[in-house]
Scaffold this motif. Structure first.
Motif, short mmCIF file in Angstrom:
data_model
loop_
_atom_site.label_atom_id
_atom_site.label_comp_id
_atom_site.label_asym_id
_atom_site.label_seq_id
_atom_site.Cartn_x
_atom_site.Cartn_y
_atom_site.Cartn_z
N SER A 379 40.25 32.00 35.78
CA SER A 379 39.20 33.04 36.33
C SER A 379 40.48 33.81 37.78
O SER A 379 40.21 33.84 38.53
N THR A 381 40.89 36.12 38.31
CA THR A 381 40.38 37.83 38.98
C THR A 381 40.11 37.18 40.37
O THR A 381 40.06 37.91 40.72
N LYS A 382 39.20 36.63 40.04
CA LYS A 382 38.25 36.11 40.70
C LYS A 382 39.03 35.04 42.01
O LYS A 382 38.61 35.81 43.60
N ILE A 383 39.85 34.59 41.98
CA ILE A 383 40.88 33.60 42.47
C ILE A 383 41.96 34.80 43.50
O ILE A 383 41.27 34.50 44.55
N SER A 384 41.99 35.41 42.41
CA SER A 384 43.11 36.53 43.51
C SER A 384 42.37 37.33 44.34
O SER A 384 42.56 37.64 45.23
N GLU A 385 41.23 38.00 44.24
CA GLU A 385 40.06 37.86 45.48
C GLU A 385 39.77 37.82 46.99
O GLU A 385 39.81 37.91 47.79
N GLN A 386 40.47 36.24 47.18
CA GLN A 386 40.54 35.48 47.75
C GLN A 386 42.09 35.45 48.09
O GLN A 386 41.93 35.11 49.69
#
Length: 550
Positions: A379, A381-386
């Motif tokens: 995940s 990509t999902k964590i990098s958005e945070q």
């Protein structure tokens, strides 16, 4: 002298007492159920073991105290326990293990806002790197210490001010400026490497010129030797002339004798006194002529000898000076070559770097039994958005630095990073190798990620988990490209290792049957069955649970 003997006796008597006290503290720690009290007792025991030079026991008790401090969120005690743990390894000359523990102590000290202790850990890591002649790591640790001290000073300055400023998100212009700065630093490094290469070429030309000058000096020395031999021949001729003079003297003596005989015959006509005076005058003239001849020959020989000796001594001084210059030039060339070699070894493996320097190109090599390790964050990509771009780059840098330390500890070859994926390999040499070390490295990577996950959960921050896959088989390795060349590996083994990583789960090490057959007597493994891999069909897969205890 008596005082020193008394101190030595006291130290010898205190050594078993320290060991006994440390054992008592361990026993008390095993009896108590209070985590804080157990942590304190184990930490004190580790310090006594260090004083007693029981490095293994000191590391074990300090590690136990570190784990309790981590669970309790006591980062001050965690940093000190990790320091004692690392100190035990360092005194036992296990520098690779000590670096990992000192790094844990530094991170815990940072979390505890204890900058002095973090700098102390970095200083220890820098000293160990200096003993191993790892100049790059020495510079890295010193730079990190300076950054921590600078950040601490800025924090104190901010705390003294009554005005607080809210952080603003980074816009696209700042990102572009950062990228431009990174590119500029990269270009400067490339320019420095090119300058070093140019300096080496220039020094080599100067060395060749010095070699030519040395050859000329040798020729001149030969000419001078020939001239000396000619002078000796002249001296020999002059000696013969002296012998001729001696012969003339003998002939003159014979003449004198004949004249004397004539004088005897003429005594009746010439008085005896006048005959004697004439004879004496003639003898004096002959003696004077002989001494003048001898003096002239000796003076000529002496002058010629002095000139020859002067020329030889002058040539000797010039040769000595030129040899000193040549030695200084060679030292400069050697220093530049060592800097160039260090820069090249930071990019390529030693055998490939040696082949590239010797031949100008590096051929591709095939290795029949290499092991390839792939990691990929779940995940991502999902964590990098945070996270902000700076935070994301800093997080990846911290994880990959830790991976680099582990890979270097087990003497593996880092191949490359692709985004959030990390790739390394073992067995890239002509010697037979086993995937034992690469599996140990994979387990230690998962252990490191587990420790970071626990810390992130306590702080309520996002964390990364990784899937790890390992496969063993033939690969082809070599250098590709001309500008900014890179060392890489190819083959079906690389693709299968990637598929094993994709079919694994976070926190586990997923290996193929080929790797399992090599390590099954050293690790506990669980058979997962035949699982489908993209473009590869069904593959037998195993999870590695841990090493088999001897």
């Amino acid at each position: 002298m008596h005082i020193l003997l008394k101190i030595l006796v006291l130290l010898l008597l205190a050594t078993p007492v320290l060991a006994q006290q440390a054992s008592v503290l361990e026993a008390e720690a095993s009896k108590t159920d209070d985590p804080s009290q157990k942590m304190e007792l184990l930490y004190k025991a580790s310090e006594m073991y260090l004083l007693n030079n029981s490095f293994r026991r000191a590391s074990e008790t300090a590690h136990a105290a570190y784990l309790i401090a981590q669970n309790e969120g006591n980062y001050v005690m965690a940093s000190r326990a990790a320091f004692n743990n690392a100190e035990g390894y360092a005194r036992a000359n296990a520098f690779s293990d000590a670096k990992i523990r000192f790094n844990r102590g530094k991170e815990a000290a940072v979390l505890a806002n204890d900058v002095d202790y973090a700098v102390k850990c970095l200083g220890k890591m820098s000293d160990m790197a200096r003993k191993q002649n790892a100049s790059t790591e020495v510079a890295l640790f010193n730079r990190q210490a300076q950054e921590l001290l600078k950040a601490a000073a800025q924090a104190k300055s901010t705390a003294a001010s009554s005005v607080t400023k809210a952080s603003t998100p980074v816009n696209a212009a700042e990102m572009a400026a950062l990228r431009a700065q990174y590119q500029k630093e990269k270009d400067l490094l490339v320019a420095e490497r090119n300058q070093l290469a140019a300096n080496i070429t220039s020094l080599q030309k100067e060395r060749d010129q010095l070699y030519q000058q040395t050859a000329q000096l040798n020729n001149q020395t030969k000419t001078l030797t020939q001239q000396t031999e000619l002078a000796q021949q002249v001296i020999s001729v002059q000696g013969k002339q002296l012998n001729t003079v001696a012969g003339q003297k003998t002939e003159a003596e014979r003449i004198v004798q004949r004249k004397q005989a004539l004088l005897e015959a003429l005594k009746s006509e010439i008085s005896l006194d006048s005959i004697v005076r004439a004879q004496d005058a003639q003898e004096q003239e002959i003696k004077l002529q002989r001494s003048n001849n001898i003096r002239n020959v000796l003076a000529l020989a002496l002058c010629f000898t002095i000139v020859i000796v002067g020329l030889i001594y002058k040539r000797f001084l010039e040769n000595k000076k030129q040899r000193r210059n040549l030695q200084a030039k060679n030292a400069m060339i050697e220093e530049a070559r060592e800097r160039s070699d260090e820069l090249l070894l930071n990019i390529l493996p030693p055998p490939i770097a040696a082949e590239l320097k010797a031949q100008g190109v590096a051929k591709a090599h095939r290795y029949e039994s290499a092991s390839v390790l792939f990691t990929d964050f779940k995940s991502f990509t999902k964590i990098s958005e945070q996270l902000s771009p700076e935070q994301l780059v800093a997080e990846l840098d911290a994880y990959f630095r830790a991976f680099d330390f582990i890979v270097k500890q087990y003497k593996l070859e880092k191949i490359k990073t692709i985004g959030d994926a990390y790739m390394c390999a073992s067995g890239l040499s002509d010697r037979l190798s086993s995937p034992f070390n690469i599996v140990k490295a994979a387990l230690e990577i998962q252990e490191y990620l587990s420790d970071i996950k626990a810390e992130k959960i306590k702080k309520g921050e996002p964390y990364f988990e990784a899937r790890v896959g390992v496969h063993t088989g033939p690969v082809v390795a070599g250098v590709v490209g001309v500008n900014k060349f890179a060392y890489d590996i190819w083959g079906d083994t690389v693709n299968i290792a990637s598929r094993l990583q994709e079919n694994g789960e976070p926190g586990h090490v997923n290996i193929s049957e080929a790797t399992y057959l090599e390590i099954k007597y050293h690790f506990h493994c669980r058979y997962r069955g035949k699982l489908h891999a993209k473009n590869k069909g069904q593959i037998d897969m195993y999870y590695v649970d841990g090493p088999v205890k001897s």
